[in-house]
Design an enzyme around this catalytic site. Structure first.
Site, PDB file in Angstrom:
ATOM      1  CB  CYS A 198       8.598   3.796  19.916  1.00 58.47           C
ATOM      2  SG  CYS A 198       9.965   3.934  21.060  1.00 58.47           S
ATOM      3  N   GLY A 226       0.822  -1.209   0.000  1.00 57.71           N
ATOM      4  CA  GLY A 226       0.000   0.000   0.000  1.00 57.71           C
ATOM      5  C   GLY A 226       0.854   1.256   0.000  1.00 57.71           C
ATOM      6  CB  THR A 227       4.053   2.048   1.719  1.00 58.38           C
ATOM      7  OG1 THR A 227       3.537   1.722   3.010  1.00 58.38           O
ATOM      8  CG2 THR A 227       5.011   3.212   1.834  1.00 58.38           C
ATOM      9  N   GLY A 246      -2.847  -5.953   0.077  1.00 59.43           N
ATOM     10  CA  GLY A 246      -3.362  -7.314   0.251  1.00 59.43           C
ATOM     11  C   GLY A 246      -3.411  -7.790   1.696  1.00 59.43           C
ATOM     12  CG  HIS A 247      -0.455  -6.578   4.894  1.00 63.15           C
ATOM     13  ND1 HIS A 247      -0.422  -6.270   6.235  1.00 63.15           N
ATOM     14  CD2 HIS A 247      -0.014  -5.483   4.249  1.00 63.15           C
ATOM     15  CE1 HIS A 247       0.040  -5.022   6.380  1.00 63.15           C
ATOM     16  NE2 HIS A 247       0.288  -4.532   5.197  1.00 63.15           N
ATOM     17  CD  GLN A 255      -6.495  -0.352   7.937  1.00 61.45           C
ATOM     18  OE1 GLN A 255      -7.311  -1.269   8.115  1.00 61.45           O
ATOM     19  NE2 GLN A 255      -5.224  -0.485   8.291  1.00 61.45           N
TER      20      GLN A 255
HETATM   21  N1  PLP Z   1      -2.386   3.274   4.535  1.00 57.28           N
HETATM   22  C1  PLP Z   1      -3.087   2.881   5.604  1.00 57.28           C
HETATM   23  C2  PLP Z   1      -4.339   3.603   5.962  1.00 57.28           C
HETATM   24  C3  PLP Z   1      -2.645   1.812   6.380  1.00 57.28           C
HETATM   25  O1  PLP Z   1      -3.340   1.428   7.469  1.00 57.28           O
HETATM   26  C4  PLP Z   1      -1.439   1.156   6.013  1.00 57.28           C
HETATM   27  C5  PLP Z   1      -0.898   0.051   6.838  1.00 57.28           C
HETATM   28  O2  PLP Z   1      -1.167  -0.035   8.013  1.00 57.28           O
HETATM   29  C6  PLP Z   1      -0.763   1.589   4.863  1.00 57.28           C
HETATM   30  C7  PLP Z   1      -1.256   2.650   4.160  1.00 57.28           C
HETATM   31  C8  PLP Z   1       0.507   0.918   4.418  1.00 57.28           C
HETATM   32  O3  PLP Z   1       0.202  -0.291   3.750  1.00 57.28           O
HETATM   33  P1  PLP Z   1       1.379  -1.374   3.526  1.00 57.28           P
HETATM   34  O4  PLP Z   1       1.643  -1.979   4.850  1.00 57.28           O
HETATM   35  O5  PLP Z   1       0.801  -2.350   2.554  1.00 57.28           O
HETATM   36  O6  PLP Z   1       2.523  -0.633   2.962  1.00 57.28           O
END
Ligand code: PLP
Length: 382
Positions: A325, A72-73, A200-201, A179
């Site tokens: 942290c 997602g990042t 995906g995760h 999400q």
């Molecule tokens: N955006 C949101 C709202 C998330 O909750 C997360 C992961 O917690 C991400 C982006 C990042 O996704 P990824 O872990 O697949 O990079």
């Protein structure tokens, strides 16, 4: 010892059916989807089927609007950096104060590079300030990036309406739907959203696979170049097993999304009411706004959330806090602070997030443990 997992917004377990579907692509079908021979063909076919499943999950018009990414990042970074490169003369970006770090830190980096970043705030209920958003839209804005649902509170933002406003102002609209996908019914083609990020995760596929929805015709500049994969929009040999897994998870999510959402909302509400009934000094965040059915963010007054989490962990119950942290110091959640909580108060935040595998027995045991720990921690502090 108990083993109760209530941290599904962090990551989910991989569905057993998903594992079975992906396994052959880690063993026999290891070909490269770009190879034009009998090893490449099964990989290419499976990649196409996976793409179609992800397309169906979000209601995209074309399978070619789905670009697989590593997470997602990466999807978020691709969308935002693509927009700023496509519109080099537009030096403003709109986002919110409560985005995931994947968006927020990138926008803050762009700010250091001279961009003006409009961080739209939220009210005490966690809902985004629509008037401030509309006021920030202008022809100087390269992209508006607004999350669909907040990972900490579960608050759902009116992104369909916000995308329509962006379109009227001639501004590209991206949503971090990491999400939301798999939890909310999404028909992206019926909206004005130009780009949408997924992971995906968060829906029972493995870690290390994401996707970007890119509406046909949206100006686009790839983040990763040097390969023709994904129609030259994301270079790098596709991780076929993970793409297949994401596709399988998407298919399962489509089949059970409505029932899962109803069941999770019931369990989440039960967890919430049992904690409220048994523990005092408890405040539920984003309780009065539309919220993801699986998410419960609670602030315990005069209790440190990290202490609560450590005690829960000792009993085999996994949840998480919004705190981060930083350099050895616990910093309160930026989401709780944006909602107007004082820093000390915000340190009392704990997030429980359920999945379709969460059971009533787990919820009852977790609620009981939370109330006992809350009582004990308060006794120690007094
Ligand atoms: N955006 C949101 C709202 C998330 O909750 C997360 C992961 O917690 C991400 C982006 C990042 O996704 P990824 O872990 O697949 O990079």
């Amino acid at each position: 010892m108990l083993s109760i997992y209530l941290d599904n917004n962090a990551t989910t377990s991989i569905d057993a059916e998903v594992v079975q579907t992906m396994l052959p692509f880690l063993t026999t079908h290891y070909g490269n989807a770009s190879s034009r021979h009998c090893f490449g063909d099964p990989a290419a076919k499976a990649l196409r089927a996976a793409r179609q499943n992800v397309q169906a999950l979000i209601g995209a018009e074309r399978e070619t609007e789905i670009i697989f990414t590593s997470c997602g990042t990466e999807a978020n970074a691709t969308a935002i950096l693509s927009a700023v490169k496509a519109f080099p003369n537009r030096r403003e970006i709109i986002t919110t104060t409560v985005e995931h770090a994947a968006v927020l830190s990138l926008c803050l980096d762009l700010e250091k590079d001279g961009y003006t970043v409009h961080q739209i705030g939220v009210d005490a209920c966690g809902q985004v300030d629509m008037a401030a958003y509309i006021a920030a839209l202008s022809p100087n804005v390269a992209v508006a990036s607004i999350m669909w649902a907040n990972n900490e509170t579960g608050a759902i933002f009116p992104v369909v309406e916000m995308a329509a406003k962006a379109k009227s102002a001639g501004v590209l609209f991206h949503t971090d739907a990491v999400q939301a996908v798999g939890k909310l019914s999404i028909q992206v083609d019926e909206t004005d959203i130009d780009m949408l990020s997924m992971s995906g995760h968060k829906l029972h596929a493995p870690k290390g696979i994401g996707a970007l929805y890119l509406r046909k015709g949206t100006p686009y500049r790839p983040l990763l170049r040097g390969g023709h994969q994904e129609r030259s929009r994301r270079a790098g040999t596709e991780n076929i097993a993970n793409c297949v897994a994401f596709g399988a998870a998407a298919k399962l999510a489509i089949q059970s999304l409505t029932d899962d959402a109803r069941a999770m909302a019931g369990l989440r509400d039960c967890l919430q009411s049992q904690i409220l009934a048994k523990a005092s000094g408890v405040n539920v965040l984003a309780a009065s706004v539309p919220r993801l059915s699986n998410t419960l963010a609670i602030v315990f007054s005069t209790i440190n959330g990290e202490a609560m989490l450590a005690h829960l962990d000792r009993q085999g119950i996994a949840a998480s806090g919004g705190s981060a942290c930083n350099a050895g110091r616990i910093a309160p959640s930026h989401v709780a602070l944006a909602m107007g909580l004082a820093p000390l108060e915000a340190l009392g935040m704990v997030r429980f997030s359920l999945s379709r595998f969460t059971t009533q027995a787990e919820v009852t045991k977790a609620a009981e443990a939370v109330s006992v720990i809350a009582r004990n921690l308060r006794n120690i502090s007094t």
